[in-house]
Motif scaffolding. Structure first.
Motif, PDB file in Angstrom:
ATOM      1  N   LYS A 266      -2.602 -14.055  -0.073  1.00 57.88           N
ATOM      2  CA  LYS A 266      -2.940 -13.090  -1.121  1.00 57.88           C
ATOM      3  C   LYS A 266      -4.344 -13.364  -1.663  1.00 57.88           C
ATOM      4  CE  LYS A 266      -2.010  -9.995  -4.385  1.00 57.88           C
ATOM      5  NZ  LYS A 266      -2.987  -8.924  -4.299  1.00 57.88           N
TER       6      LYS A 266
ATOM      7  N   THR B 274       2.247 -17.355   1.478  1.00 60.87           N
ATOM      8  CA  THR B 274       1.946 -16.018   0.973  1.00 60.87           C
ATOM      9  C   THR B 274       0.917 -16.035  -0.148  1.00 60.87           C
ATOM     10  OG1 THR B 274       4.196 -15.357   1.543  1.00 60.87           O
ATOM     11  CG2 THR B 274       2.986 -13.891   0.093  1.00 60.87           C
TER      12      THR B 274
ATOM     13  N   ALA C 163      -6.761 -12.264   1.037  1.00 55.71           N
ATOM     14  CA  ALA C 163      -6.762 -10.803   1.164  1.00 55.71           C
ATOM     15  C   ALA C 163      -7.555 -10.172   0.017  1.00 55.71           C
ATOM     16  CB  ALA C 163      -5.328 -10.275   1.188  1.00 55.71           C
ATOM     17  N   ASP C 164      -7.318 -10.641  -1.188  1.00 56.54           N
ATOM     18  CA  ASP C 164      -8.058 -10.115  -2.340  1.00 56.54           C
ATOM     19  C   ASP C 164      -9.554 -10.411  -2.214  1.00 56.54           C
ATOM     20  OD1 ASP C 164      -5.669  -9.210  -3.407  1.00 56.54           O
ATOM     21  OD2 ASP C 164      -5.508 -10.815  -4.894  1.00 56.54           O
TER      22      ASP C 164
ATOM     23  N   SER D  66      -0.133  -8.742  10.652  1.00 55.73           N
ATOM     24  CA  SER D  66       0.108  -7.850  11.795  1.00 55.73           C
ATOM     25  C   SER D  66      -0.581  -8.338  13.046  1.00 55.73           C
ATOM     26  CB  SER D  66      -0.361  -6.441  11.460  1.00 55.73           C
ATOM     27  OG  SER D  66      -1.763  -6.417  11.221  1.00 55.73           O
TER      28      SER D  66
ATOM     29  N   GLY E 274     -10.941  -8.100   0.416  1.00 51.06           N
ATOM     30  CA  GLY E 274     -10.679  -6.678   0.209  1.00 51.06           C
ATOM     31  C   GLY E 274      -9.787  -6.064   1.269  1.00 51.06           C
ATOM     32  N   VAL E 275      -8.859  -6.863   1.779  1.00 50.30           N
ATOM     33  CA  VAL E 275      -7.888  -6.368   2.754  1.00 50.30           C
ATOM     34  C   VAL E 275      -6.489  -6.618   2.206  1.00 50.30           C
ATOM     35  CG1 VAL E 275      -9.412  -6.785   4.731  1.00 50.30           C
ATOM     36  CG2 VAL E 275      -7.812  -8.568   4.036  1.00 50.30           C
ATOM     37  N   THR E 276      -5.492  -6.133   2.926  1.00 49.30           N
ATOM     38  CA  THR E 276      -4.111  -6.367   2.508  1.00 49.30           C
ATOM     39  C   THR E 276      -3.570  -7.629   3.164  1.00 49.30           C
ATOM     40  OG1 THR E 276      -3.158  -5.104   4.332  1.00 49.30           O
ATOM     41  CG2 THR E 276      -3.705  -3.871   2.319  1.00 49.30           C
ATOM     42  N   VAL E 277      -2.520  -8.168   2.609  1.00 50.76           N
ATOM     43  CA  VAL E 277      -1.845  -9.310   3.213  1.00 50.76           C
ATOM     44  C   VAL E 277      -1.328  -8.917   4.591  1.00 50.76           C
ATOM     45  CG1 VAL E 277       0.125 -10.897   3.006  1.00 50.76           C
ATOM     46  CG2 VAL E 277      -1.271 -10.373   0.997  1.00 50.76           C
ATOM     47  N   ASP E 278      -0.883  -7.665   4.730  1.00 47.50           N
ATOM     48  CA  ASP E 278      -0.386  -7.176   6.020  1.00 47.50           C
ATOM     49  C   ASP E 278      -1.449  -7.262   7.117  1.00 47.50           C
ATOM     50  OD1 ASP E 278       2.139  -6.617   5.093  1.00 47.50           O
ATOM     51  OD2 ASP E 278       1.707  -4.515   4.656  1.00 47.50           O
ATOM     52  N   TYR E 279      -2.719  -7.163   6.742  1.00 43.85           N
ATOM     53  CA  TYR E 279      -3.792  -7.310   7.735  1.00 43.85           C
ATOM     54  C   TYR E 279      -3.662  -8.642   8.461  1.00 43.85           C
ATOM     55  CZ  TYR E 279      -8.408  -8.343   9.612  1.00 43.85           C
ATOM     56  OH  TYR E 279      -9.433  -8.714  10.437  1.00 43.85           O
TER      57      TYR E 279
END
Length: 61
Positions: A46, A42, A49-50, A61, A53-58
């Motif tokens: 993170k 995780t 993702a940062d 999923s 510029g996306v979320t971790v969920d990207y």
């Protein structure tokens, strides 16, 4: 997860090496994800993702 990472690389015009250098996520770690040797932790997700510029969920999923 790695396919989504590749899409982000393409969109951003970055190489995996550049992302590794910028985020501190080693190229060996990225290679292991690509080969399916293990799933990313995780904290590494993170960072990526940062960076993109996306979320971790990207990635999840």
């Amino acid at each position: 997860m790695y396919k989504k990472f590749c899409v982000l690389l393409e969109i951003s015009g970055k190489s995996a090496y550049q992302v590794s250098k910028d985020t501190g996520v080693s190229t060996a770690t990225l290679s292991n994800w690509k080969q399916g040797n293990y799933s990313p932790k995780t904290d590494k997700l993170k960072l990526l993702a940062d960076y993109f510029g996306v979320t971790v969920d990207y990635f999840l999923s």
